[in-house]
Design an enzyme around this catalytic site. Structure first.
Site, PDB file in Angstrom:
ATOM      1  N   LYS A 199      27.801  30.810  28.055  1.00 53.40           N
ATOM      2  CA  LYS A 199      29.126  31.236  28.602  1.00 53.40           C
ATOM      3  C   LYS A 199      29.893  31.949  27.766  1.00 53.40           C
ATOM      4  CE  LYS A 199      33.400  29.996  29.211  1.00 53.40           C
ATOM      5  NZ  LYS A 199      33.765  31.105  29.126  1.00 53.40           N
ATOM      6  N   GLU A 274      31.219  24.905  16.062  1.00 49.66           N
ATOM      7  CA  GLU A 274      31.796  25.800  14.852  1.00 49.66           C
ATOM      8  C   GLU A 274      33.164  26.223  15.329  1.00 49.66           C
ATOM      9  OE1 GLU A 274      29.953  26.936  12.410  1.00 49.66           O
ATOM     10  OE2 GLU A 274      27.868  26.101  12.897  1.00 49.66           O
ATOM     11  N   CYS A 308      37.179  33.610  11.878  1.00 52.78           N
ATOM     12  CA  CYS A 308      37.219  32.161  11.805  1.00 52.78           C
ATOM     13  C   CYS A 308      37.271  32.116  10.113  1.00 52.78           C
ATOM     14  CB  CYS A 308      36.255  31.473  12.325  1.00 52.78           C
ATOM     15  SG  CYS A 308      34.393  32.178  11.864  1.00 52.78           S
ATOM     16  N   GLU A 405      45.957  27.744  11.701  1.00 51.24           N
ATOM     17  CA  GLU A 405      45.275  29.091  12.030  1.00 51.24           C
ATOM     18  C   GLU A 405      46.134  30.021  12.914  1.00 51.24           C
ATOM     19  OE1 GLU A 405      41.529  28.942  14.510  1.00 51.24           O
ATOM     20  OE2 GLU A 405      40.698  30.049  12.905  1.00 51.24           O
TER      21      GLU A 405
END
Ligand code: NAD
Length: 506
Positions: A199, A274, A308, A405
Site C-alpha cells: 500500500k 520504521e 525521517c 518532528e
C-alpha cells in the site's frame, strides 16, 4: 491534467513514456492485472509545485484488499512462484533491477511530479538506489540456509532447521520516498520467496503503478506483488489485521505506526515499524565546520527536509556556535527553490498543502516559545507548496521545534558547553532513529557512539545509506531493520525438523 501542470511539463520536458503514463487511467494491480477498485472511487493526485490536480488514482476498499490478500496467498500455495527455484527468483529480481535502471529517467520524472522532489537526486538516489537494493537482496535468494544440530534427546535423530518464507507480507509506505521506500519494503521479502500486498501513500502512488508494468516485463508471476492504492485510513486496519497476512512491514509516522502495531498485535502478526525521527547532529569545537555546513544541504534540507533521519536539531559547542550558524545560513540561503523538474532545483515544494501549513505552524509556534529566526520562516508567495529553508536558534531543549518532528526544511541550532551535556541533550527526545557526531577526536567519537540512543550513528557524516547497512530506529522511532542481511530474517520463519533414525542390525 491542469494547464499549469502541462506548462511545467512543457517547460522542462519529460520522456514520452512518462507523458503517456500520466495520461492513463490508474488502477489497482491485483493478481497480475490492473483492475478498477470495486467501489470505482478515485482519489485526486495533487502536483505540489502548482497545487493543481495531476491525475487520479483508484481508491481501494476492503473488498479489494481481500482480493489482493487472496491473490498473494494463492501465489504461495502453488504455481510458478511457490515452485520456483531460488536461482530463478534471483534472476527475476536482477532483471527487475535492470528494468528500473533502463527506465530510471521516466520513473524519476513521475516521482518528481507526484512528490515534488528534485529530479536529479531522485533518479540517482530514489530510483537507482532502489535498483541497487534489489540487486543486493537478489543475492540472498540463493543463500537462505538452515543448520544441522547435534541433539542429546534419547534415541537417534537427524535434527535440522529450515528457513521458510513467512507468507504474505502487508507492506505500507509513506510519501517522502515513495519508490525507494517501496523497494526497502519489497526487495527482502521477494528474495525470501514471500508474496506481498503493498500500500503506497495516497499522495504518491504513481511510480509504483509504473513499476508494476516493469514487474510484468521481468516475469514476476501473478499474485506475487499486489498494489492497493488509496486512503490508509480506509483500508489500513483491514489490511494490517487481515487473517491472510503473516507479516506487517510499515514505514510512516509514529502515530500511525503505534496504531498499526496495536492492530498487528491483536492479530498476533509479527510487525516491523520504521517510524519518525528528530535526529541530532553534535558539533564539537574541533569539528570541520565547513564539512558540517556542507552536509546540511543533504542532512537537513534535502527533499525539502522530508527525511525521517534529517539532522533537524543541531547542538554546536558554544565556542563555535556563531560560526556554525553563519556557515549553515550560507548554505540555506544558497539553495534554489523550484519545481522538482527544473534542473536548477535544490529544494522542491513539500508534498501537500497540509504539510506546508503544518510546517508553517511549527515555525510560528517555535518563535512564540522563544526560538529566534536566522533565515527563512516567512511565507512563500505564489503557487505550490514551497517552504523556504529555515534556521532557528534556541537555548531550550524542551521547545516543540526541538522535540517534535516537523518534516520540513527547518533546523534548530542550540549551544552546549560540555560533552556529557551534548549527549544528554541528544538523548532527551522520544525518537531514536539516527544521530551524527562531528569531531576530529577519534577517542571522543568512539566514546560517544555507544552512548547515543539511536539506530544509526554517523561520525563526520550524516545520512549515509547503503543496501548493506541495516536501517531502523530505537525508542519511538520503531523496531526492526530495513536493508542489510538483518532484514531478511523478518521475512523468514524457522522450522525445526526431527527425523528419527532407526537402529541398524549390528
Ligand atoms: P503516515 O504514517 O501518515 O502514513 C504512512 C502510510 O500509512 C501511508 O501509506 C498511509 O496511507 C498509511 N496509513 C494511514 N493510516 C493507516 C492505518 N490506520 N493503518 C495502516 N496504514 C495506514 O506517514 P507519512 O506522512 O506518509 O510519512 C511521513 C512519516 O514517515 C514521517 O514520520 C517519517 O519520519 C516517517 N518515515 C520513516 C522512515 C524510517 O525508515 N524510519 C522512512 C521514511 C519516512
Amino acid at each position: 491534467m491542469h494547464p499549469k501542470i502541462e506548462a511545467v511539463i512543457d517547460r522542462y520536458g519529460v520522456t514520452d513514456a512518462a507523458r503517456a503514463f500520466l495520461g492513463e487511467e490508474h488502477k489497482l494491480y491485483i493478481d497480475g492485472a490492473f483492475v478498477e477498485a470495486a467501489s470505482k472511487d478515485r482519489v485526486p493526485v495533487i502536483e505540489p509545485s502548482t497545487g493543481e490536480t495531476l491525475t487520479t488514482i483508484a481508491a481501494a476498499g476492503k473488498d479489494d484488499v481481500d482480493c489482493a490478500v487472496a491473490a498473494a496467498n494463492r501465489a504461495l500455495a502453488g504455481g510458478d512462484w511457490a515452485g520456483m527455484k531460488s536461482r530463478d527468483r534471483q534472476r527475476i529480481l536482477l532483471r527487475l533491477a535492470d528494468l528500473i535502471e533502463a527506465n530510471a529517467q521516466t520513473l524519476g520524472e513521475i516521482e518528481s511530479l507526484d512528490n515534488g522532489k528534485a529530479l536529479g537526486p531522485c533518479v540517482e538516489m530514489d530510483i537507482l538506489g532502489g535498483a541497487e537494493l534489489l540487486r543486493y537482496m537478489a543475492g540472498f535468494a540463493t543463500k537462505i540456509e538452515g543448520a544441522t544440530r547435534e541433539v542429546s534427546a534419547p534415541g537417534s535423530h537427524f535434527a535440522a532447521t529450515r528457513k521458510e518464507p513467512i507468507g504474505v507480507v502487508a507492506a505500507i509506505v509513506p510519501w517522502n520516498w515513495p519508490f525507494n521506500m517501496a523497494m526497502w519494503k519489497i526487495a527482502a521479502p521477494l528474495a525470501a520467496g514471500c508474496a506481498i500486498v503493498l500500500k503506497p501513500a495516497e499522495q504518491t502512488s504513481l511510480s509504483m503503478l509504473y513499476f508494476m508494468k516493469l514487474c510484468e516485463r521481468a516475469g514476476l508471476p501473478k499474485g506475487v506483488l499486489n498494489l492497493v492504492t488509496g486512503s490508509g485510513r480506509a483500508i489500513g486496519d483491514h489490511l494490517v489485521g487481515h487473517p491472510g497476512v503473516s507479516k506487517v512491514s510499515f514505514t510512516g509516522s509514529t502515530e500511525v505506526g503505534r496504531r498499526v502495531g496495536e492492530t498487528a498485535g491483536r492479530a498476533l502478526t509479527p510487525v516491523t515499524l520504521e517510524l519518525g525521527g528528530k535526529s541530532p547532529m553534535l558539533v564539537f569545537a574541533d569539528a570541520d565546520l565547513d564539512a558540517v555546513a556542507a552536509s546540511t544541504r543533504w542532512s537537513v534540507f534535502f527533499n525539502a527536509g522530508q527525511v525521517c533521519s534529517a539532522g533537524s536539531r543541531i547542538y554546536a559547542h558554544r565556542s563555535v556556535f556563531e560560526k556554525a550558524v553563519t556557515k549553515i545560513k550560507q548554505v540555506a540561503e544558497g539553495m534554489v527553490m523550484a519545481p522538482g523538474l527544473d534542473p536548477a532545483c535544490d529544494i522542491g515544494p513539500v508534498v501537500s498543502a497540509s504539510a506546508k501549513a503544518n510546517i508553517e505552524t511549527y515555525i510560528r509556534k517555535g518563535v512564540a516559545e522563544g526560538a529566534r529566526i536566522v533565515c527563512g520562516g516567512d511565507e512563500t508567495p505564489g503557487d505550490g507548496f514551497f517552504v523556504k529553508p529555515t534556521i532557528l536558534t534556541a537555548d531550550d531543549n524542551t521547545l516543540s521545534v526541538v522535540q517534535e518532528e516537523i518534516f520540513g526544511p527547518v533546523v534548530v541550532i542550540l549551544p552546549f558547553d560540555e560533552e556529557a551535556e551534548a549527549v544528554a541533550l541528544a538523548n532527551d527526545n522520544q525518537y531514536g532513529l539516527a544521530a551524527s557526531i562531528w569531531t576530529r577526536d577519534i577517542s571522543r567519537a568512539l566514546r560517544l557512539v555507544p552512548r547515543i540512543k539511536a539506530g544509526t550513528v554517523w561520525v563526520n557524516a550524516h545520512d549515509l545509506i547503503d543496501s548493506a547497512m541495516p536501517f531502523g530506529g530505537f525508542k519511538n522511532s520503531g523496531f526492526g531493520k530495513d536493508m542489510g542481511p538483518e532484514q531478511l530474517d523478518h521475512f523468514l520463519r524457522t522450522k525445526s525438523v526431527w527425523i528419527s533414525v532407526a537402529e541398524g542390525d549390528e
